[in-house]
Scaffold this motif. Structure first.
Motif: not given
Length: 102
Positions: A65-73, A58-61
């Motif tokens: 997700l957080v890193v992906g959201a930051v990169l996409v933004s 769960g922590g890895g997921t």
């Protein structure tokens, strides 16, 4: 200009003490006793329970997700900035072109 400069050894500016005299000493031989070997423990070092595995997944997921959201933004911000600069360039170009026609 491009030749290497060899540094010169400056003269000592402070007080210089003479080198210390080293006197020979007698060598005493002794036989060290070997240290006892550490006893290996019978249980494994890392114990993962099903709850710990679930928490790690769960922590890895969440991190992914957080890193992906930051990169996409960040990518979206760069794309919007590029589009707005392109629109500004077209407006300035059309204004300059309309001044030359008059």
């Amino acid at each position: 200009m491009f030749r290497p400069k060899i540094p010169t050894m400056p003269m000592p500016t402070g007080l210089v003490s003479p080198p210390a005299v080293v006197e020979p000493t007698t060598v005493a031989q002794h036989h060290p006793t070997p240290a006892p070997a550490p006893v290996a423990s019978a249980r494994p070092t890392v114990q993962l329970t099903p709850g710990a595995v679930l928490a790690l997944v769960g922590g890895g997921t969440a991190v992914v997700l957080v890193v992906g959201a930051v990169l996409v933004s960040m990518l979206l911000a760069v794309a919007i900035t590029g589009a707005s600069v392109a629109v500004c360039a077209l407006v300035v170009r059309s204004l300059i072109a309309s001044q030359h026609r008059r």
